[in-house]
Design an enzyme around this catalytic site. Structure first.
Site, mmCIF file in Angstrom:
data_model
loop_
_atom_site.group_PDB
_atom_site.id
_atom_site.type_symbol
_atom_site.label_atom_id
_atom_site.label_comp_id
_atom_site.label_asym_id
_atom_site.label_seq_id
_atom_site.Cartn_x
_atom_site.Cartn_y
_atom_site.Cartn_z
ATOM 1 C CG ASP A 130 -2.037 -0.906 1.237
ATOM 2 O OD1 ASP A 130 -2.343 -1.453 0.175
ATOM 3 O OD2 ASP A 130 -2.661 -1.088 2.303
ATOM 4 N NE ARG A 181 -4.687 -1.661 -4.252
ATOM 5 C CZ ARG A 181 -4.299 -1.964 -3.010
ATOM 6 N NH1 ARG A 181 -3.840 -1.045 -2.187
ATOM 7 N NH2 ARG A 181 -4.348 -3.204 -2.590
HETATM 8 P P1 FDA Z 1 -14.162 9.638 -4.727
HETATM 9 O O1 FDA Z 1 -13.620 9.977 -3.391
HETATM 10 O O2 FDA Z 1 -14.375 10.724 -5.706
HETATM 11 O O3 FDA Z 1 -15.508 8.853 -4.526
HETATM 12 C C1 FDA Z 1 -16.333 8.445 -5.591
HETATM 13 C C2 FDA Z 1 -17.597 7.827 -5.020
HETATM 14 O O4 FDA Z 1 -17.260 6.636 -4.296
HETATM 15 C C3 FDA Z 1 -18.308 8.697 -3.978
HETATM 16 O O5 FDA Z 1 -19.180 9.604 -4.596
HETATM 17 C C4 FDA Z 1 -18.999 7.650 -3.143
HETATM 18 O O6 FDA Z 1 -20.164 7.203 -3.777
HETATM 19 C C5 FDA Z 1 -18.023 6.523 -3.106
HETATM 20 N N1 FDA Z 1 -17.095 6.610 -1.962
HETATM 21 C C6 FDA Z 1 -15.769 6.909 -2.003
HETATM 22 N N2 FDA Z 1 -15.233 6.856 -0.765
HETATM 23 C C7 FDA Z 1 -16.251 6.556 0.055
HETATM 24 C C8 FDA Z 1 -16.343 6.351 1.457
HETATM 25 N N3 FDA Z 1 -15.281 6.464 2.258
HETATM 26 N N4 FDA Z 1 -17.537 6.010 1.991
HETATM 27 C C9 FDA Z 1 -18.620 5.863 1.204
HETATM 28 N N5 FDA Z 1 -18.605 6.037 -0.135
HETATM 29 C C10 FDA Z 1 -17.436 6.375 -0.697
HETATM 30 N N6 FDA Z 1 -5.244 5.324 -0.909
HETATM 31 C C11 FDA Z 1 -3.934 5.524 -0.618
HETATM 32 O O7 FDA Z 1 -3.529 6.654 -0.416
HETATM 33 N N7 FDA Z 1 -3.086 4.453 -0.554
HETATM 34 C C12 FDA Z 1 -3.502 3.176 -0.799
HETATM 35 O O8 FDA Z 1 -2.694 2.248 -0.743
HETATM 36 C C13 FDA Z 1 -4.864 2.973 -1.126
HETATM 37 N N8 FDA Z 1 -5.342 1.726 -1.410
HETATM 38 C C14 FDA Z 1 -6.623 1.583 -1.892
HETATM 39 C C15 FDA Z 1 -7.080 0.336 -2.306
HETATM 40 C C16 FDA Z 1 -8.322 0.215 -2.884
HETATM 41 C C17 FDA Z 1 -8.778 -1.117 -3.378
HETATM 42 C C18 FDA Z 1 -9.159 1.361 -3.036
HETATM 43 C C19 FDA Z 1 -10.479 1.276 -3.701
HETATM 44 C C20 FDA Z 1 -8.732 2.566 -2.575
HETATM 45 C C21 FDA Z 1 -7.488 2.697 -1.978
HETATM 46 N N9 FDA Z 1 -7.045 3.919 -1.490
HETATM 47 C C22 FDA Z 1 -5.724 4.078 -1.161
HETATM 48 C C23 FDA Z 1 -8.028 5.004 -1.220
HETATM 49 C C24 FDA Z 1 -8.149 5.981 -2.379
HETATM 50 O O9 FDA Z 1 -6.982 6.729 -2.494
HETATM 51 C C25 FDA Z 1 -9.342 6.931 -2.187
HETATM 52 O O10 FDA Z 1 -9.142 7.679 -1.014
HETATM 53 C C26 FDA Z 1 -10.692 6.248 -2.084
HETATM 54 O O11 FDA Z 1 -10.785 5.173 -2.949
HETATM 55 C C27 FDA Z 1 -11.836 7.214 -2.436
HETATM 56 O O12 FDA Z 1 -11.665 7.710 -3.725
HETATM 57 P P2 FDA Z 1 -12.530 7.268 -5.017
HETATM 58 O O13 FDA Z 1 -11.572 6.940 -6.082
HETATM 59 O O14 FDA Z 1 -13.463 6.178 -4.662
HETATM 60 O O15 FDA Z 1 -13.246 8.583 -5.470
#
Ligand code: FDA
Length: 319
Positions: A130, A181
């Site tokens: 990560d 990732r």
């Molecule tokens: P965005 O924040 O724009 O969200 C898009 C939509 O997703 C929202 O409108 C909502 O519907 C839903 N959503 C997102 N987060 C939500 C929440 N907390 N609760 C409810 N709904 C939510 N980061 C990092 O810095 N280091 C890492 O190693 C990882 N590893 C990682 C693994 C995996 C499998 C995922 C999916 C994510 C990570 N992340 C991470 C976290 C990533 O950086 C990010 O903070 C979150 O995925 C939220 O961003 P989105 O891309 O979902 O978009």
């Protein structure tokens, strides 16, 4: 603003102590965390596997404060590997380097990740490192680079689209066929090193997706393994439907095989979207965190979406 507050609170030891022992908070955390024990995680992964979803298991913990803790965490990861094998799970491992000693002693951390990779290798398992806050980016990336140079092929890393440096890191990584990732990034970073605006992060995410997908289109590019444990080169980690739609459009335009890219989402977030993408035939992997050290992870999930705060508050009034 709210994001900054939650990220700052995620590092507050006094609040951590209170929240970890507070039953309503523990109950609320269950939305995002499979449970406190490894058996809870195994159960969650079995359910996901039955739904056609692969998993990556993460024992929660970061910024381990002493050497014994770092050794303990390394041993704990080996136990997860044993359980994956025992229960024939379609899963691999995710690990944070600060959990196994990066902030204490870089050499020790390197030894620990090497031990984990050797053990995982004997069981045909993949390990994802990560990515944490920017204080650890360079060290994390350079340890990953060393591992690749030493010939490890069962390891991948995470890159964060909000960092300016990620474009360069992606190019370097692709030149070694490194497995990435891609996520947006979950920490609070200053404008000197990271895009401050969400729209800019999204734009950069799409740019990086394009670059990663072009590499996945090359003949001989790796595919997700049949047992679901090894990912292909690009893993696109987002719940953002616009980002996913963009990726899906590109995949069909450049005719990338389904198995050459995987989508990743977090346990408890957008389950509907997880099964929808899997039903289209794309590999989907769910990140399944478990353990007693859920506080900082939980606070980052609250930080990402203000609406979660109401979910958290309303859980106080539930039994
Ligand atoms: P965005 O924040 O724009 O969200 C898009 C939509 O997703 C929202 O409108 C909502 O519907 C839903 N959503 C997102 N987060 C939500 C929440 N907390 N609760 C409810 N709904 C939510 N980061 C990092 O810095 N280091 C890492 O190693 C990882 N590893 C990682 C693994 C995996 C499998 C995922 C999916 C994510 C990570 N992340 C991470 C976290 C990533 O950086 C990010 O903070 C979150 O995925 C939220 O961003 P989105 O891309 O979902 O978009």
């Amino acid at each position: 603003m709210l994001k900054s507050i939650f990220i700052a609170l995620s590092k507050n030891p006094s609040l951590k102590k209170i929240i970890l022992e507070w039953k309503p908070a523990r109950n609320a955390s269950r939305r995002f965390i499979a449970g406190e024990t490894l058996d809870d995680a195994v159960l969650a992964v079995k359910t996901l596997n039955e739904q056609g979803l692969n998993a990556t298991i993460d024992q929660l913990g970061e910024y381990t404060i002493d050497l014994e803790g770092a050794q303990q965490s390394t041993g704990d990861v080996m136990q997860i590997i044993d359980k994956i094998v025992l229960h024939k799970l379609r899963a691999n491992i995710s690990v944070k380097l600060s959990q196994i000693g990066l902030t204490l002693d870089r050499n020790l951390c390197k030894e620990n990740i090497t031990k984990i990779l050797d053990y995982a290798n004997t069981h045909g398992l993949f390990v994802r490192i990560d990515m944490e806050g920017s204080d650890l980016t360079e060290n994390t990336f350079s340890i990953y680079r060393e591992l690749i140079q030493e010939g490890y092929t069962n390891v991948g890393i995470v890159l964060q689209a909000y960092l300016y440096r990620t474009h360069k890191d992606t190019e370097e990584l692709l030149s070694w066929n490194g497995k990435v990732r891609l996520c947006k990034g979950a920490y609070k970073e200053p404008a000197e090193i990271a895009f401050p605006k969400k729209a800019e992060v999204n734009k950069n995410f799409d740019r990086l997706v394009k670059r990663l997908l072009e590499s996945a289109a090359k003949p001989g590019a790796s595919h997700v393994s049949l047992d679901g444990r090894f990912p292909p080169i690009p893993a696109l980690a987002t719940h953002d439907e616009k980002r996913i739609e963009y990726a899906l459009r590109l995949i069909s335009q450049i005719s990338i095989p389904f198995e050459a890219v995987e989508f990743q989402m977090l346990y408890g977030i957008r389950r509907d979207l997880q099964t929808k993408i899997a039903a289209k035939g794309y590999p989907v992997r769910v990140y399944v965190p478990f353990g007693t050290q859920w506080y900082p992870y939980f606070m980052r999930r609250l930080a990402e979406r203000p609406a979660n705060l109401w979910f958290f508050i309303s859980s106080f009034f539930r039994k």
